[in-house]
Scaffold this active site. Structure first.
Site, PDB file in Angstrom:
ATOM      1  N   HIS A  32       0.846  -1.196   0.000  1.00 13.17           N
ATOM      2  CA  HIS A  32       0.000   0.000   0.000  1.00 13.17           C
ATOM      3  C   HIS A  32       0.877   1.240   0.000  1.00 13.17           C
ATOM      4  CE1 HIS A  32      -3.515  -2.266   1.813  1.00 13.17           C
ATOM      5  NE2 HIS A  32      -2.532  -3.000   2.285  1.00 13.17           N
ATOM      6  N   TYR A  33       0.281   2.377  -0.398  1.00 15.63           N
ATOM      7  CA  TYR A  33       0.863   3.646   0.054  1.00 15.63           C
ATOM      8  C   TYR A  33      -0.057   4.218   1.111  1.00 15.63           C
ATOM      9  CZ  TYR A  33      -1.984   6.341  -3.474  1.00 15.63           C
ATOM     10  OH  TYR A  33      -2.971   6.897  -4.250  1.00 15.63           O
ATOM     11  N   THR A  34       0.523   5.089   1.969  1.00 15.67           N
ATOM     12  CA  THR A  34      -0.273   5.618   3.074  1.00 15.67           C
ATOM     13  C   THR A  34      -1.299   6.644   2.587  1.00 15.67           C
ATOM     14  OG1 THR A  34       1.549   7.145   3.497  1.00 15.67           O
ATOM     15  CG2 THR A  34       1.396   5.191   4.916  1.00 15.67           C
ATOM     16  N   GLU A  97       2.467  -0.826   4.610  1.00 17.02           N
ATOM     17  CA  GLU A  97       2.124   0.540   4.203  1.00 17.02           C
ATOM     18  C   GLU A  97       3.411   1.297   3.913  1.00 17.02           C
ATOM     19  OE1 GLU A  97      -0.616   2.325   3.703  1.00 17.02           O
ATOM     20  OE2 GLU A  97      -2.248   1.104   4.564  1.00 17.02           O
ATOM     21  N   HIS A 139      -2.468  -3.169  -3.481  1.00 18.00           N
ATOM     22  CA  HIS A 139      -3.827  -3.030  -2.969  1.00 18.00           C
ATOM     23  C   HIS A 139      -4.808  -2.858  -4.142  1.00 18.00           C
ATOM     24  CE1 HIS A 139      -6.572  -1.032   0.291  1.00 18.00           C
ATOM     25  NE2 HIS A 139      -6.955  -2.248  -0.020  1.00 18.00           N
ATOM     26  N   ASP A 149      -3.560   2.319  -4.903  1.00 18.30           N
ATOM     27  CA  ASP A 149      -2.231   2.241  -4.309  1.00 18.30           C
ATOM     28  C   ASP A 149      -1.587   0.862  -4.479  1.00 18.30           C
ATOM     29  OD1 ASP A 149      -4.288   1.383  -2.406  1.00 18.30           O
ATOM     30  OD2 ASP A 149      -2.743   1.334  -0.874  1.00 18.30           O
TER      31      ASP A 149
HETATM   32 ZN   LIG Z   1      -4.073   0.513   0.511  1.00 19.46          ZN
END
Ligand SMILES: [Zn+2]
Length: 247
Positions: A32-34, A97, A139, A149
């Site tokens: 993921h990215y935050t 993340e 994600h 993301d």
């Molecule tokens: Zn995500």
């Protein structure tokens, strides 16, 4: 809480986790990215009981690794999602993340130092849990209608060259036939069959609607990021073929 990996710099325990049902162990890693203005804001949210979200790890832009949830526990990062016929992906995954403001707050390239650490963390978790290369996903791959993301700037090729994840050199579009929103019929059905065979959650109904278009964009973000138009051109289809035969 004791960190599960020697790579962890700091533990910031999150209350947001539960049992992995039926003794399930992770066989997927979801990246993921935050997507928040700062890393601090993201960590605050991922540890706030009111948010009901979390991840096992956070990787900061300077390469520091925080652990929030023990690997044995089920963290709450995937949400409504689907891959390879299964829906409850939190139960069978690790969530990492990666700090980046994301598309909403100024999406920017992931620093090299951060990517080197993501690679080491994936290697470490992957070896401990025997996670196959095809099990390292975005994600957006598992929730194409809701998520973008870690996005098209995420260097999947760099990870692959370091032995992490599944990737092939994208095939170039050579013109010719393509499928797009509104198309119907057997070629659409065949294309949906390929997407579903790789793992994407699409119905094989021969109708190129929103679901197929969004799965195509997710595929493009991961495997052919040069163009994110949701059109299954010859390059997209050839890349998907190459992935399926190289699993
Ligand atoms: Zn995500």
């Amino acid at each position: 809480m004791t960190p599960d990996s020697a790579l962890v710099d700091r533990v910031v325990a999150s209350p947001n986790h539960g049992e992995r049902p039926d003794g399930r162990v992770p066989d997927l890693i979801i990246l993921h990215y935050t997507g928040m203005v700062s890393g601090e804001a993201a960590i605050e949210r991922l540890t706030d009981p009111a948010s009901s979200v979390s991840a096992h790890y956070v990787v900061e832009e300077d390469g520091r690794i925080l652990q929030l949830v023990p690997e044995m526990r089920r963290a709450w990062h995937a949400g409504v999602s689907f891959w390879q016929g299964s829906q409850d992906l939190n139960s069978r995954s690790m969530g990492i993340e990666i700090v980046n403001p994301g598309h909403e707050h100024g999406y920017r390239p992931f620093p090299d130092v951060q990517m080197r650490v993501v690679i080491e963390l994936c290697r470490d978790c992957g070896e401990r849990w025997s996670i196959p290369p095809v099990g390292i996903l975005a994600h957006s791959d598992i929730a194409p209608a809701r998520k973008e993301d870690p996005g098209e700037l995420f260097p999947w090729d760099q990870l692959f060259r370091a032995g992490i994840g599944h990737w092939v050199e994208p095939a170039l579009s050579s013109g010719g036939r393509f499928l797009m929103q509104g198309d119907r019929g057997q070629p659409v059905e065949a294309y949906q069959g390929l997407l579903a065979a790789y793992g994407y959650g699409v119905s094989i109904d021969g109708i190129f609607g929103d679901e197929t278009r969004l799965a195509t964009v997710a595929f493009q973000r991961h495997f052919r990021p040069q163009r994110l138009d949701g059109v299954a051109d010859a390059g997209v289809i050839a890349t998907l073929h190459k992935l399926l035969v190289s699993r």
